[in-house]
Design an enzyme around this catalytic site. Structure first.
Site, PDB file in Angstrom:
ATOM      1  N   CYS A 125       0.767  -1.254   0.062  1.00  0.00           N
ATOM      2  CA  CYS A 125       0.207   0.059   0.010  1.00  0.00           C
ATOM      3  C   CYS A 125       0.770   1.295  -0.005  1.00  0.00           C
ATOM      4  O   CYS A 125       0.671   2.090  -0.931  1.00  0.00           O
ATOM      5  CB  CYS A 125      -0.921   0.066   1.121  1.00  0.00           C
ATOM      6  SG  CYS A 125      -0.538  -0.688   2.817  1.00  0.00           S
TER       7      CYS A 125
ATOM      8  N   HIS B  32      -1.350   7.435   4.134  1.00  0.00           N
ATOM      9  CA  HIS B  32      -0.287   6.346   4.198  1.00  0.00           C
ATOM     10  C   HIS B  32       0.984   6.952   3.621  1.00  0.00           C
ATOM     11  O   HIS B  32       1.824   5.979   3.062  1.00  0.00           O
ATOM     12  CB  HIS B  32      -0.649   5.234   3.219  1.00  0.00           C
ATOM     13  CG  HIS B  32      -0.614   3.957   4.001  1.00  0.00           C
ATOM     14  ND1 HIS B  32      -0.505   2.591   3.504  1.00  0.00           N
ATOM     15  CD2 HIS B  32      -0.529   3.697   5.416  1.00  0.00           C
ATOM     16  CE1 HIS B  32      -0.675   1.910   4.697  1.00  0.00           C
ATOM     17  NE2 HIS B  32      -0.665   2.464   5.636  1.00  0.00           N
TER      18      HIS B  32
ATOM     19  N   ASP C  61      -4.529  -0.076  -5.170  1.00  0.00           N
ATOM     20  CA  ASP C  61      -2.972  -0.111  -4.859  1.00  0.00           C
ATOM     21  C   ASP C  61      -2.204  -1.201  -5.084  1.00  0.00           C
ATOM     22  O   ASP C  61      -0.976  -1.216  -5.223  1.00  0.00           O
ATOM     23  CB  ASP C  61      -2.811   0.546  -3.601  1.00  0.00           C
ATOM     24  CG  ASP C  61      -3.494  -0.392  -2.175  1.00  0.00           C
ATOM     25  OD1 ASP C  61      -4.217  -1.132  -2.809  1.00  0.00           O
ATOM     26  OD2 ASP C  61      -3.353   0.132  -1.110  1.00  0.00           O
ATOM     27  N   ASN C  62      -2.720  -2.453  -4.658  1.00  0.00           N
ATOM     28  CA  ASN C  62      -2.035  -3.772  -4.988  1.00  0.00           C
ATOM     29  C   ASN C  62      -3.041  -4.876  -5.336  1.00  0.00           C
ATOM     30  O   ASN C  62      -4.256  -4.691  -5.093  1.00  0.00           O
ATOM     31  CB  ASN C  62      -0.975  -3.960  -3.892  1.00  0.00           C
ATOM     32  CG  ASN C  62      -1.804  -3.838  -2.411  1.00  0.00           C
ATOM     33  OD1 ASN C  62      -1.546  -2.939  -1.633  1.00  0.00           O
ATOM     34  ND2 ASN C  62      -2.980  -4.549  -2.403  1.00  0.00           N
TER      35      ASN C  62
END
Ligand SMILES: [Ca+2]
Ligand SMILES: [Ca+2]
Lengths: 441, 441
Positions: free
Chosen positions: A41, A104, A251-252
């Site tokens: 992330c 983040h 994001d992933n």
């Protein structure tokens, strides 16, 4: 979320529970070969917002070789001032910018969104980990703009046991209200909508609990899909859809190690945390009624998060182009370039699933998938003779191209040149994610 | 072909190369939980045409336990007269019936299509295996109606080395001409279009060679997709689309053991020859403009090939219904009931991928997939305590429901009753596929 978490049309996710994203795809363009810049992330989000690989923007660690890392509360690092972020770039173009949800990119004061190009923020610097004790580890704070307005599990309730929280509904409301406020002005706006409900511990609001055929994870996906629909319908209702560009991605790849909340990466190998296709190939849909020719089509050639950034730069001069040529995609895990994709070929220079220390406690990044020299639990260095796959014939990275074949030599020749050039030009950033958990100092 | 071989909409097959099937799905209904009755060609086709499980209609073998079998040239068995086949049923309803392509329900004179309800045939009793020597094993014959008109690799050329043949184009032409001939009559028609180009050795005609991003297999899929388009466009051109029901499916999941011609079963486990989802869950699209409500939707509850038969029975009284309730689906491999699905739950009574004898020579029905007690190379009997999966949460059959959980008991209770009843009522047919290869006598 993973590639396989989306439904519609023909035969993606068997449960078919994302009608809004499916409609967005039908009205827009689906990018079938879109990659994140990292399978975790924080680095992925830092790459999205800077347009630079994590090894360049500092969102990596040198604590260990090929170690994934993010920004837990203990982290002291964050995004550097000198990085030019997407909202900063847009600010120069006169945009009003808001982030809703997860940031983040650093916890400390100087790293928060309003210091880096956003005018408004409602959300948290981190995922909804917890609940923590009130002592050494406080619960994650929630901000409205520069002000802390509460904490997860306290003012912002999450019932971890039942998987219930109203947070996504709050994030939807924030998004819709922001769009409404800024639809009448001449000033353009940028909304970075970053909900986190599909991240463990997975949650959904009461109306979505048990709605899915896929368990809690599916409930969270359905609520996200509902949110996407609410945003697109708002744009249409305000009649600004034809001048608003919307992009959806993740994001992933989906985390697949948790039996209670396993997402789907479709036909791809492994998931989150790995540089196999399951960790880095993302669902990606661009939507812009009137501007996107041939709605419902799919394009392969728009390879990754760094492209989104370039694209937005172009958009400032109101242009939306698709590159006609392949560009190389680099797959990093921490400080190591694990793989490179060029055209249909992907060459693995290093391979690894995850270590025995994690396997022993039941954490497996590739459950049920075992491929020799690929998913093993020790890191393997193939730099002298990379493992090569043709992702057209073999999207699951199952059948390596034979070393002795003419195809291997023909495909590896440009890839080797690309890697030499990449490494020669690489200026690694100062690693911001060292000391990335309490166990590693 | 496998579930994952179809493209469109959002994120199925990454290569997105089936525009006609995608359009068919958009205009029709996709059945997301549609099963074949067997993971191998002959038994699956016998089940489709009889509406009965292979263990009932005789398309199985007792040569060995849980042994898959089909109809090679050496076979003496075939479809029994007393079985009521779909074309026989339709004949009673006044239909004119044609099969184009592969039959696979027996080689001997008395088993061929014109003895079992078809008025016309262009195709072969078997797959395009070969080329054989002209001595002991002649090449597979090709028929026009009751007359043999040549043989594969002789009058009907297949370049096995280059993967080139014009056969699919011939099958498309036959289909289009048949529809044209019968579009003006008051008599209804039934066309069973059964091309076999995606079966190894995979082939396509010259215009499709190299067209796909997926290699030879993808080329063959693209040509099949083109054929589906040609058929649907013909119906539209003749303005009989609103009174023609079209159904697309495959006989088994994609074969995944061949690196040169690996199909895709999307998120599902293993492929052809296995009773895991990859072997038996099929792409399935129903198309009938004007008759199908809510085009583009997906339905789960129409569980398998046996249903197609029931459905066509209903159609004779021009009715097309969807069952509102789940029915159990039985997964057989040869003479053994391997698994049962009821609702979202699938219980494995026996598990096996394939034997060591095959693995030693490089044949693997589950390449890259290794799940304890599921994909192992010896047959395992779980009858006392079946392995249970929730296919909504876990379509890949990766995370078994814990034996000690209340969920396990609640789900297994009706399944155990269903299995007892199924076995009590089962009248096994005379096995027609014994001596199913030269090695087994
Ligand atoms: Ca900056
Ligand atoms: Ca009969």
């Amino acid at each position: 979320m993973g590639w396989g978490d989306l439904g519609g049309g023909v035969l993606g996710q068997p449960a078919k529970e994302t009608p809004n994203l499916d409609q967005m795809a039908a009205e827009g363009v689906t990018l079938t070969d879109f990659y994140t810049a990292n399978p975790l992330c924080s680095p992925s989000r830092a790459a999205l917002l800077t347009g630079r690989l994590p090894i360049r923007n500092g969102f990596y660690t040198t604590n260990d070789h090929a170690r994934n890392s993010y920004t837990p509360q203990e982290i002291v690092g964050g995004i550097a001032d000198f990085e030019l972020l997407l909202p900063e770039l847009l600010q120069k173009g006169g945009y009003h910018n808001k982030i809703v949800g997860k940031w983040h990119l650093g916890h400390q004061e100087q790293y928060l969104p309003l210091k880096h190009g956003f005018h408004e923020w409602f959300g948290a610097p981190n995922c909804h980990f917890g609940p923590y004790d009130d002592g050494k580890t406080p619960n994650i704070p929630v901000y409205r703009n520069a002000e802390m307005v509460g904490r997860y599990y306290e003012e912002f309730a999450i019932d971890k046991h039942k998987g219930v929280s109203n947070l996504t509904q709050m994030y939807i409301k924030e998004a819709v209200e922001f769009i409404e406020e800024h639809s009448n002005t001449t000033k353009p706006f940028f909304l970075y909508w970053a909900p986190d409900s599909t991240h463990g511990p997975v949650y959904a609001s009461m109306p979505f609990i048990g709605k899915s055929q896929r368990g809690r994870y599916g409930d969270a996906v359905m609520e996200l899909d509902h949110g996407v629909g609410a945003i697109l319908r708002t744009l249409e209702r305000l009649a600004i859809d034809k001048r608003t560009f919307v992009f959806f991605t993740s994001d992933n790849g989906a985390a697949v190690s948790d039996r209670a909340a396993s997402g789907s990466n479709g036909p791809f190998l492994c998931g989150k945390q790995t540089t196999f296709e399951g960790g880095m190939r993302e669902p990606a849909i661009a939507w812009w009624p009137g501007q996107i020719k041939n709605p419902g089509t799919r394009k392969r050639r728009l390879p990754g998060k760094l492209e989104v950034f370039t694209r937005v730069e172009l958009m400032l001069s109101v242009k939306f182009l698709c590159h006609a040529e392949w560009r190389p995609v680099f797959f990093y895990r921490g400080n190591e370039m694990m793989a490179v994709r060029y055209g249909f070929y992907k060459a693995h220079y290093w391979t690894w699933s995850n270590g025995w220390d994690e396997i022993k406690v039941g954490i497996d990044f590739c459950p049920g998938q075992v491929l020799a020299n690929m998913t093993q639990h020790e890191q393997q260095n193939h730099t002298a003779r990379p493992l090569l796959f043709h992702l057209g014939r073999d999207p699951g990275e199952k059948f390596p191209v034979r070393f002795s074949s003419p195809e291997y030599d023909a495909a590896m020749s440009p890839i080797r040149r690309i890697v030499v050039e990449h490494k020669r030009n690489l200026v690694a950033g100062t690693p911001q994610l060292n000391v990335c958990d309490v166990a590693v100092q």
